[in-house]
Each structure stands twice: as C-alpha cells, then as structure tokens.
Design a protein around this motif. Structure first.
Motif, mmCIF file in Angstrom:
data_model
loop_
_atom_site.group_PDB
_atom_site.id
_atom_site.type_symbol
_atom_site.label_atom_id
_atom_site.label_comp_id
_atom_site.label_asym_id
_atom_site.label_seq_id
_atom_site.Cartn_x
_atom_site.Cartn_y
_atom_site.Cartn_z
ATOM 1 N N GLN A 180 -57.254 -31.850 83.785
ATOM 2 C CA GLN A 180 -56.746 -30.531 84.139
ATOM 3 C C GLN A 180 -55.248 -30.394 83.834
ATOM 4 O OE1 GLN A 180 -58.642 -28.007 85.091
ATOM 5 N NE2 GLN A 180 -60.460 -29.301 84.955
ATOM 6 N N TRP A 181 -54.622 -31.515 83.468
ATOM 7 C CA TRP A 181 -53.225 -31.494 83.064
ATOM 8 C C TRP A 181 -53.103 -31.297 81.548
ATOM 9 C CZ3 TRP A 181 -48.693 -33.501 85.977
ATOM 10 C CH2 TRP A 181 -48.957 -33.630 87.360
ATOM 11 N N ARG A 182 -54.184 -30.940 80.916
ATOM 12 C CA ARG A 182 -54.190 -30.864 79.452
ATOM 13 C C ARG A 182 -53.118 -29.905 78.937
ATOM 14 N NH1 ARG A 182 -59.519 -29.492 75.696
ATOM 15 N NH2 ARG A 182 -58.554 -30.016 73.690
ATOM 16 N N ALA A 183 -53.002 -28.732 79.563
ATOM 17 C CA ALA A 183 -52.000 -27.758 79.116
ATOM 18 C C ALA A 183 -50.592 -28.315 79.257
ATOM 19 C CB ALA A 183 -52.139 -26.464 79.913
ATOM 20 N N THR A 184 -50.343 -29.039 80.361
ATOM 21 C CA THR A 184 -49.028 -29.656 80.562
ATOM 22 C C THR A 184 -48.733 -30.661 79.463
ATOM 23 O OG1 THR A 184 -49.218 -29.404 82.963
ATOM 24 C CG2 THR A 184 -47.593 -30.983 82.143
ATOM 25 N N PHE A 185 -49.690 -31.540 79.170
ATOM 26 C CA PHE A 185 -49.481 -32.561 78.149
ATOM 27 C C PHE A 185 -49.286 -31.939 76.763
ATOM 28 C CE2 PHE A 185 -52.168 -35.477 81.021
ATOM 29 C CZ PHE A 185 -51.044 -35.817 81.746
ATOM 30 N N LEU A 186 -49.971 -30.824 76.488
ATOM 31 C CA LEU A 186 -49.782 -30.149 75.209
ATOM 32 C C LEU A 186 -48.394 -29.527 75.103
ATOM 33 C CD1 LEU A 186 -53.293 -28.490 74.809
ATOM 34 C CD2 LEU A 186 -52.308 -30.227 73.309
ATOM 35 N N LEU A 187 -47.908 -28.973 76.208
ATOM 36 C CA LEU A 187 -46.552 -28.427 76.197
ATOM 37 C C LEU A 187 -45.518 -29.527 75.973
ATOM 38 C CD1 LEU A 187 -46.683 -25.828 79.125
ATOM 39 C CD2 LEU A 187 -46.512 -25.335 76.687
ATOM 40 N N LEU A 188 -45.773 -30.703 76.572
ATOM 41 C CA LEU A 188 -44.839 -31.816 76.429
ATOM 42 C C LEU A 188 -44.939 -32.470 75.056
ATOM 43 C CD1 LEU A 188 -45.384 -33.504 79.915
ATOM 44 C CD2 LEU A 188 -43.483 -32.040 79.245
ATOM 45 N N GLY A 189 -46.165 -32.636 74.566
ATOM 46 C CA GLY A 189 -46.370 -33.394 73.332
ATOM 47 C C GLY A 189 -46.329 -32.570 72.064
ATOM 48 N N VAL A 190 -46.571 -31.264 72.172
ATOM 49 C CA VAL A 190 -46.585 -30.403 70.984
ATOM 50 C C VAL A 190 -45.466 -29.357 71.053
ATOM 51 C CG1 VAL A 190 -47.935 -28.756 69.623
ATOM 52 C CG2 VAL A 190 -49.067 -30.721 70.693
ATOM 53 N N THR A 191 -45.466 -28.583 72.131
ATOM 54 C CA THR A 191 -44.519 -27.467 72.211
ATOM 55 C C THR A 191 -43.066 -27.926 72.239
ATOM 56 O OG1 THR A 191 -46.109 -26.018 73.309
ATOM 57 C CG2 THR A 191 -43.777 -25.522 73.646
ATOM 58 N N MET A 192 -42.757 -28.943 73.062
ATOM 59 C CA MET A 192 -41.360 -29.346 73.166
ATOM 60 C C MET A 192 -40.831 -29.952 71.866
ATOM 61 S SD MET A 192 -39.329 -31.523 76.090
ATOM 62 C CE MET A 192 -39.977 -33.125 75.623
#
Length: 423
Positions: free
Chosen positions: A91-103
């Motif tokens: 359920q933290w998938r969106a968080t990890f995507l923001l950290l690993g891709v977006t940032m």
C-alpha cells in the motif's frame, strides 16, 4: 525617546506565540494557510521598519543551516507520529514511486532547467535540482494526515505525508553529488564511485537501520517496559524531542542520514503505541506540533522580511517565470509519471502530484551545499530557490483547503458506497 530593543524583542516573541494559537482559528475555513500569513507578516514588517533594519539569513549560512535543520527534524518526528494507517508495504507503492521515480526525475529536470534556461553552471544546476525536489514536511501540513487517532485521511494525504517524511533524507545523496561536482569541477572519476557506494548505499542503509533500531528501543521503553517505569507514565510531551535528537545523533554517528532515521524512529514508536492503544502519542505529537509551528512562524516571518528587502533582486522576469514552471509544471508532470502505475484513482494522483510543496527543506539543503563547497552564482541561486518557495507557499496555500475538501468529500462518498455495497 529611544526604543528598548530587549523589551521590543520580548514583546515580539509574545505576540508571535499568541499568533501561533490564534491565526489557525481565524483562517480555518478560508483559502489561506499559516505559512502565507507568516510570509505576509514578514513583508509587512519590512515595509514598516524600512531599509535601515536587516535580517539577511544569507549572511549567516551556518546558522541558517542549523535552524532549518532543527525545524525539519521536529517536523519529521511530527509526521511519523501522525500516521494512523497500519498498511502493508504494497500500500506504500505510491510513496515508493514518488521517491524512486518522481524525485530523481524532478532533480534531473530541475538541473536541466537550471543549466539551459537559467544559465547556471553544472554544479549549481545540480544543486538547484536537488534542493527543489523534496516535498517539504514543514509547510505541507494542510495536505497531510491529521493528528494521531484522527482516522484515515485518504490515500493522497497518506502518500504526501510519507513522501515528505522520507524524501528529505533521500535527497541528501543528490546534494552530495552536486557538492562533489563543485569540489572536483565536473563529473566522472573515482569520486562518483565513492559517492554511489558511500553517499547512496551506506548512508541510506545506516540511516534506515539506526531509525528502526532507536524507534524499536524507544517504543519498548515507552510502552512495553514494566508499567511503573515506562516513559509513557511520565506524560511528558518533550519525550518527542528525545526521540528526535537520539535517532538523529545515532544515525549521524554511524554516518547515516539522520533525516531518514528521525522519521522512521517516530513511525516505529507510533506502531508500538498502536499495539497497546495508549494515548501518550497525543502528548508527543502536541509538543512537536507546537514547537514546529513556533519555529515555522519565526522563520517564515524572517523569510517574508527578506523577500522585499533585496532577496529577489538578482532575478529577472524570465527567471521568475521559470520558478513558476518548476512549481506548476515540473513537479506535477514528474508526479504523474511516477504515479502512472501506482493504482491510485485519478483524483488522488492529480492532488498528490500537484501538492509537492517546496519550503524549509529547500533552504536547509541550499545552505548545507553552500557551506560544504564553492558554488557559482550563490546569491542568484538563493533568489531562485526563495522565489520558487514563495510561489509554492502562495499557490498551494490558496488551493490546499478547497482542493483537499473536494478530495475528502470524494473519499467519504466512495467509502460510503463501498460500505453500502458490502452491506
């Protein structure tokens, strides 16, 4: 008649403390935010006092670094203590995507903008991209989850809170990369391999491990230790400062990232408290929240004072347009790219992508970078970062209340529909 400076300062501090309590009550349902009010008060103060009085934080980069660092640390503790949801890692998938891709994408895009559109040197452009990438835990409070036990705040609020809690620490390797580029005058060479192994690999792992270990230990001492001796029995809210400083200090002693450790330690303490259904977390959060708001108001008043006192003087109108693009185009676009496979609904994805608030963390990282290497165009970089933060404070402050109300209504309606279908 001369003015007693000491008495005036004491009166000003007293007024600031009262405003911290009063202003949120006044603007509760208005399209305004506390950071906007504080920045506006600083601008008004500069206009009233005139050009004879200066409070230029650029002249004291070491002090600016430490004060902003302290405020970010306290804010990270507050963020970790607020998270009610005990969600599995998936359920933290969106968080990890923001950290690993977006940032990383935001950093690269910001650096390209800094180099091609603003004409900054390579190292300075890299630093600009790094300092403007993290979502700020201090100024993003209006779009994050509420106080402990206030109930789930929706996926967007959860994602923005966890992103802000983790990305301040994960931005550090990129700041060190910019410092390396400035120190060694370019990319490549042995220093990049050392950066990858040490600044990325070891320091992230050490920060996470230190945060987990300190959080587990303090959770045991606070809630699981024999009842008459556990820390929760003290009912002392300042225990939250102990969590903050101990986790940060331990992480830094083992050369890890203290920002990561502080958020994870607070999150671990919160998880332990949830198992025992204790109310001590309210005392911890209330104390950190009050200290955070006091420090934030003081810092933003000084920031507003500087805005009209020459801080933005190096900028051209085209520079200001680029600052606006960084807020309204770069972060939302990079956010949508990162969240494309997150499984979030379109409303949550749009809101999460847009509300990448820039703030105090950017000031810390910029001061940190300047204090550790010689960068070109320092005054102009301060102006660019300050303009971007000011735009973020105004734009996100105006939109946070109506947009989050709209999203909260949609979340409640969806939950009601799901409940009715299950019933």
């Amino acid at each position: 008649m001369s003015i007693d400076t000491y008495a005036a300062a004491i009166a000003g501090i007293g007024l600031l403390i009262l405003l911290v309590a009063w202003v949120p009550l006044v603007i509760r349902r208005m399209p305004l935010s506390l950071p906007m009010i504080c920045m506006g008060l600083g601008v008004l103060l500069d206009l009233l006092l005139g050009p004879g009085v200066t409070m230029d934080f650029r002249a004291h980069p070491a002090l600016t670094e430490r004060l902003t660092e302290l405020l970010v640390l306290i804010s990270l503790t507050s963020a970790g203590l607020r998270i009610d949801e005990r969600l599995p890692l998936r359920q933290w998938r969106a968080t990890f995507l923001l950290l690993g891709v977006t940032m990383p994408l935001s950093i690269v895009t910001g650096a390209l903008v800094g180099g091609s559109m603003l004409g900054l040197s390579l190292a300075t452009a890299l630093l600009l991209g790094a300092v403007l990438a993290p979502t700020d835990p201090v100024l993003a409070g209006d779009v994050q989850v509420g106080p402990p036990r206030s109930g789930p705040g929706g996926h967007a609020r959860f994602t923005l809170t966890t992103e802000a809690g983790l990305n301040d620490g994960l931005a550090f390797p990129f700041v060190w990369f910019a410092i390396g580029a400035a120190t060694y005058e370019g990319l490549g060479g042995d220093w990049t391999l050392g950066w990858l192994a040490y600044d990325v690999g070891w320091r992230i792992a050490a920060g996470c491990a230190a945060g987990w270990a300190v959080g587990w230990l303090l959770g045991w001492l606070t809630f699981r230790h024999p009842r008459r001796f556990h820390l929760a029995a003290s009912r002392r809210g300042f225990v939250s400062l102990g969590i903050t400083f101990l986790s940060y200090g331990v992480a830094e002693l083992v050369h890890g990232y203290g920002f990561l450790a502080v958020f994870l330690a607070a999150l671990m303490v919160r998880r332990t408290e949830q198992r025992y259904e204790h109310t001590f977390v309210h005392d911890l959060h209330q104390f950190t929240d009050q200290i955070e708001h006091l420090m934030m108001m003081g810092l933003l008043i000084i920031f507003g004072f500087n805005l009209t006192g020459g801080l933005l003087a190096p900028l051209t109108w085209s520079d200001m347009l680029v600052c606006l693009v960084l807020v309204v185009v770069v972060r939302p676009a990079c956010g949508l790219v990162g969240l494309a496979v997150s499984g979030q609904g379109w409303r949550e994805a749009l809101v999460t992508s847009f509300f990448g608030v820039r703030g105090v963390g950017s000031f810390f990282y910029l001061a940190f970078g300047i204090n550790h290497a010689g960068f070109a165009d320092v005054e102009r970089t301060w102006a660019i970062v300050s303009c971007t933060v000011a735009i973020s404070i105004v734009l996100h402050g105006l939109l946070s209340t109506p947009v989050m109300d709209w999203l909260d209504r949609a979340v409640r309606a969806k939950r009601k529909q799901v409940a009715e279908n299950d019933g």
